[in-house]
Design an enzyme around this catalytic site. Structure first.
Site, PDB file in Angstrom:
ATOM      1  N   ASP A  68      -5.826  17.861 -45.739  1.00 12.79           N
ATOM      2  CA  ASP A  68      -4.836  17.854 -44.659  1.00 12.79           C
ATOM      3  C   ASP A  68      -5.101  16.767 -43.618  1.00 12.79           C
ATOM      4  O   ASP A  68      -4.263  16.543 -42.739  1.00 12.79           O
ATOM      5  CB  ASP A  68      -4.816  19.212 -43.944  1.00 12.79           C
ATOM      6  CG  ASP A  68      -4.350  20.333 -44.853  1.00 12.79           C
ATOM      7  OD1 ASP A  68      -3.493  20.067 -45.718  1.00 12.79           O
ATOM      8  OD2 ASP A  68      -4.844  21.464 -44.711  1.00 12.79           O
TER       9      ASP A  68
ATOM     10  N   GLU B 182       6.877   6.293   4.439  1.00  7.37           N
ATOM     11  CA  GLU B 182       5.849   5.273   4.650  1.00  7.37           C
ATOM     12  C   GLU B 182       6.460   3.877   4.712  1.00  7.37           C
ATOM     13  O   GLU B 182       5.946   2.994   5.407  1.00  7.37           O
ATOM     14  CB  GLU B 182       4.799   5.337   3.532  1.00  7.37           C
ATOM     15  CG  GLU B 182       3.878   6.541   3.631  1.00  7.37           C
ATOM     16  CD  GLU B 182       2.855   6.566   2.512  1.00  7.37           C
ATOM     17  OE1 GLU B 182       2.905   5.668   1.645  1.00  7.37           O
ATOM     18  OE2 GLU B 182       2.002   7.479   2.490  1.00  7.37           O
TER      19      GLU B 182
ATOM     20  N   VAL C 219       0.839  -1.198   0.000  1.00  4.46           N
ATOM     21  CA  VAL C 219       0.000   0.000   0.000  1.00  4.46           C
ATOM     22  C   VAL C 219       0.876   1.251   0.000  1.00  4.46           C
ATOM     23  O   VAL C 219       0.581   2.242  -0.672  1.00  4.46           O
ATOM     24  CB  VAL C 219      -0.958  -0.006   1.205  1.00  4.46           C
ATOM     25  CG1 VAL C 219      -1.716   1.308   1.296  1.00  4.46           C
ATOM     26  CG2 VAL C 219      -1.925  -1.167   1.096  1.00  4.46           C
TER      27      VAL C 219
ATOM     28  N   ASP D  67       0.943  26.044 -42.172  1.00  3.03           N
ATOM     29  CA  ASP D  67       0.448  26.655 -43.396  1.00  3.03           C
ATOM     30  C   ASP D  67       0.869  28.116 -43.423  1.00  3.03           C
ATOM     31  O   ASP D  67       1.289  28.674 -42.409  1.00  3.03           O
ATOM     32  CB  ASP D  67      -1.079  26.575 -43.451  1.00  3.03           C
ATOM     33  CG  ASP D  67      -1.567  25.199 -43.856  1.00  3.03           C
ATOM     34  OD1 ASP D  67      -0.889  24.557 -44.663  1.00  3.03           O
ATOM     35  OD2 ASP D  67      -2.629  24.777 -43.368  1.00  3.03           O
TER      36      ASP D  67
END
Length: 890
Positions: free
Chosen positions: A615, A680, A290, A337
């Protein structure tokens, strides 16, 4: 034609050449002036199939949903939910399962919306078509058209199939295929040699529109065999790949899973080996698993990307896939473009030249401009706006601006003949009645076409040199010539009679100016290490001029005048040239796709702009397909990843900066989430290595309270962090760079995590020793030290939370000092820290939650101790960053 069986040679695989002489085309298609018979059309429909764009089968929703549910991070979350159920906390288990399902559903919806390009292509086909069958005109469903059908085209019709004009002529809007907004004339007659099929003057194509005129045409291709169908096929053959973030998150998830499972198994065996009871060893292994599973990582990444999407939408860039936000940050090439993206898409009369080289105030200049405006077909709408070809609109507006206005209604009242623009001749001419009652022929067109009709060769030579100069300045150049007819001469009835013996008035240059903000955006691109290429259907000279005007091509610009003809080897050589930006002129749909593929093969991350149906394949293939929101077609918008609501190149650069910021912020909250994994895990390691003489300093429930409760809001707030100074002054990150790097793990698990673990264990032992505990003393329920043990585990839990506060402040920046970004510049983070402290206080002091989570109220001295943890954690990281900055400066 006779009702004979379908010719065995007339099959989709042997479609006749539409450019062959018309009698031969009719013979190959077995059709004639009366069209097909109804029975023959039905037979051909069975051979060719319906005239519609079809898409390949897509995987079902359940299959796609299952794919989301077995994503590595989803599997980790399933494991976390299972562990929560094992630990007896069903509420948390169901909450984790709900997170998995919500993430899977959200991702599924995003992907389904992104795959609609082919369905949108199909909408370009009209519902009905006018066709001649059995010698009679009739309306039939467009999907029932077959090769050999004779169709009738009129102004405003959507063209239902690819066809060869057999009678008459039309003006056609081919912008959805070519990307060029100017309508082109299509006439029955012979084709041209060695020009692309879309430029053939006698062919019309499925999905385009007839804007003027009337014609008949022979269908030679339907359905998937049309240009529209070919583009749809290209779109479906170019798979959309997972983004770099998606790939990296999967790798990280498997890494975390491997570490978590390995650590759990190793310490389970270790616990049993050192004499721990099996039950304690199992609890210990579950706690490690966990602790190593970052339950909040996947939803936090998703929500951080969603925040980036919303921010970009406010800036004019609509993102369709969440992961694309991160991909923007790694973009190192933009293929753009020209028209409408770099320029305003507003043609203007910009310059002119007369044989006498007179100034703008001269009478010959005024005569030139007025004559050019008279040789137009522009109309004025009821609201006063001009409607027509953008070039001609610019001529009429330019004449009004220069005090020689031309009113379209008055122009038409004095017009005696009009010979419309012929794409083969590249000019048009009109016959106008002058105020003196005489007739004047006015011709305008391409300089080389008009100059060939002059009676005097010397002005033609000088005009050609001047035309080259105007074109080099980025202008579209038109030549204007006139001929005054003798009094009483009737208007010519044929254009050959009108367009001869002309006298040159001069040249006009039309210019689509760059957007004013583009030059600064290009400079930002260059500072950020981005390369900008132009891929356009325009001429090389015009595109190169715009490129230079906005700063593209620094230090070197290459112009490929006919980019359709470029082969892969030449293209690869061009793209390998360092410091070179390229103009790909006269591009086709395949050119854009070829450029995107070549750049990808070179390891570049590509953003490609586009607005037409043509395109779509390239937009689909690029890492970031960028469609125009104003001028773009629905197909381009559906095939793209990002839509610009303002059609502005500068918005792309803003999006790249936002992508870099989002990527940085993802890394920041990953550092934040990973940093508390060490504190932890360490309590369980201490418990195991002491063989139980040190009681377990942290419970599984308290770990889940941290992972799913206190960490989430600060992590989300880090996703809203502002960009660090200099974010657009560094080169793009390599595409191979992982979202989690070795340095990040050293910083989070090593430095921040180790400091936090040392502090929380200090708090744990301080509480126990203060109560008189010695190693090995019992602390279980009913023992004198049990309350002290509950207080100690609570101190561990609260210490992890306060260390999170210091980590959150430290994680706000990778390099800069906190004073440079400001302590109060992220109010959401301050609110998140306030929430996690309040949530922790509730778990520590509220009796119902104390019973559920095994906590106890902390005395004042313990609170004072853990209150110094945040500045200690942040201070050590601030010191590290200060050392790094000094090294960098030196």
């Amino acid at each position: 034609m006779a009702d004979s069986a379908v010719d065995p040679d007339l099959t989709p695989a042997t479609t006749p050449d539409p450019l062959e002489p018309l009698p031969l085309l009719r013979r190959e298609l077995h059709t004639g002036p009366l069209g097909l018979s109804s029975r023959e059309a039905e037979r051909r429909l069975a051979v060719y199939g319906p005239n519609e764009v079809r898409r390949t089968s897509q995987p079902g929703i359940l299959r796609e949903l299952l794919r989301q549910l077995v994503h590595p991070l989803a599997l980790l979350l399933w494991a976390a939910a299972a562990l929560a159920f094992i630990a007896g906390i069903g509420v948390l288990g169901w909450a984790i399962a709900a997170v998995v399902l919500l993430n899977a559903g959200f991702a599924l919806v995003q992907e389904r919306q992104a795959e609609k390009a082919v369905e949108t292509l199909a909408r370009y086909l009209p519902a009905q078509a006018r066709v001649i069958r059995d010698g009679q005109p009739r309306h039939v469903p467009a999907r029932d058209l077959v090769p050999g059908d004779l169709i009738v085209l009129e102004e405003g019709d959507r063209i239902p199939a690819d066809a060869r004009l057999s009678e008459g002529g039309i003006e056609a809007d081919l912008s959805m295929l070519t990307g060029e907004s100017t309508p082109v004339e299509r006439l029955a007659g012979p084709g041209l040699q060695a020009v692309p099929v879309l430029q053939e003057p006698n062919l019309v194509f499925s999905g385009t529109t007839a804007t003027e005129g009337q014609a008949q045409a022979i269908v030679f291709a339907t359905g998937d065999h049309t240009e529209l169908g070919r583009i749809a096929a290209l779109s479906q053959r170019t798979p959309r790949e997972a983004s770099p973030l998606e790939k990296q998150v999967k790798k990280v998830a498997w890494l975390i899973a491997a570490v978590a499972v390995a650590m759990g198994a190793v310490f389970l065996v270790t616990g049993v080996a050192v004499g721990l009871p099996l039950t304690d060893s199992l609890v210990f292994a579950i706690g490690l698993l966990v602790a190593n599973v970052p339950e909040g990582l996947l939803p936090t990444i998703t929500l951080a990307l969603a925040v980036g999407v919303r921010a970009l939408a406010r800036q004019g860039a609509v993102i369709k896939r969440l992961s694309a936000v991160e991909t923007l940050g790694s973009t190192d090439v933009i293929c753009t473009d020209k028209t409408g993206t770099l320029t305003r898409n507003e043609m203007r009369l910009h310059g002119f030249w007369t044989p006498e080289d007179l100034t703008a105030a001269g009478p010959r200049s005024a005569e030139l401009i007025r004559a050019a405006a008279l040789c137009t077909t522009v109309t004025r709408e009821t609201d006063g706006r001009l409607h027509g070809d953008p070039t001609e609109v610019a001529l009429v507006e330019g004449a009004a601006e220069r005090a020689v206005p031309v009113d379209p209604a008055d122009r038409d009242a004095h017009r005696r003949a009009c010979f419309r623009f012929d794409p083969r001749l590249r000019l048009m001419s009109v016959v106008q009645a002058t105020d003196q009652g005489r007739l004047r022929v006015v011709a305008k067109g391409a300089p080389e076409a008009v100059l060939s009709l002059l009676t005097d060769g010397e002005p033609a030579r000088r005009a050609q040199t001047a035309a080259d100069g105007l074109a080099a300045d980025g202008m579209r150049v038109l030549a204007v010539a006139v001929r005054d007819l003798p009094a009483g001469t009737p208007p010519p009835t044929q254009r050959r009679q009108a367009e001869g013996g002309l006298h040159l008035l001069g040249l006009v240059g039309l210019y689509d100016p760059p957007r004013p903000e583009v030059a600064a955006a290009v400079r930002r691109c260059h500072r950020a290490g981005l390369t900008v290429h132009i891929v356009t259907g325009d001429s090389g000279a015009t595109a190169a001029s715009i490129a230079r005007a906005v700063g593209i091509g620094v230090p070197r610009l290459r112009v490929i005048a006919q980019s359709e003809a470029i082969d892969d080897h030449h293209l690869d050589d061009l793209l390998r040239e360092g410091g070179t930006e390229i103009v790909f002129a006269r591009s086709s749909p395949e050119t854009k796709l070829k450029v995107a593929d070549a750049l990808r093969s070179h390891g570049r991350t590509v953003a490609m702009t586009g607005d037409g149906v043509n395109d779509a394949p390239a937009l689909h293939r690029a890492h970031i397909g960028v469609a125009m929101g104003r001028s773009g077609t629905d197909v381009a918008r559906e095939a793209s990843t990002m839509v610009l609501t303002d059609d502005n190149f500068a918005t792309i650069v803003t999006a790249v900066e936002s992508g870099r910021r989002v990527y940085d912020n993802v890394r920041k909250f990953i550092v934040y989430i990973f940093a508390h994994l060490t504190p932890e895990v360490v309590p369980f390691v201490v418990f195991a290595l002491s063989a139980g003489t040190v009681p377990l300093p942290l419970t599984v429930l308290q770990i889940l309270a941290v992972d799913l409760g206190t960490e989430t809001l600060p992590a989300l707030a880090l996703g809203r962090e502002r960009a660090e100074p200099g974010i657009m002054s560094r080169p793009p990150r390599p595409s191979t760079q992982g979202v989690i790097s070795k340095d990040m793990l050293v910083r989070s698990w090593g430095r921040l995590g180790t400091v936090s673990a040392a502090l929380v264990m200090t708090g744990f032992f301080y509480v126990l020793w203060r109560a008189g505990w010695h190693p090995g003393d019992p602390t279980g329920p009913g023992t004198p030290l049990h309350h002290a043990y509950l207080t100690a585990t609570t101190a561990t839990f609260a210490g992890i939370v306060t260390c999170q506060v210091g980590t959150a402040i430290a994680a706000r920046t990778d390099h800069a000092a906190l004073r440079d970004i400001g302590f109060f510049t992220n109010p959401l983070l301050l609110a998140g820290i306030g929430f996690e402290l309040a949530f922790t206080a509730a778990l520590v002091y509220a009796p119902p939650l104390q019973h559920l989570f095994g906590t106890a109220a902390l005395p004042l001295d313990v609170v004072a101790l853990i209150a110094v943890f945040p500045p200690l954690v942040w201070g050590t990281d601030e010191l590290r960053r200060s050392v790094l900055r000094r090294r960098h400066r030196s």
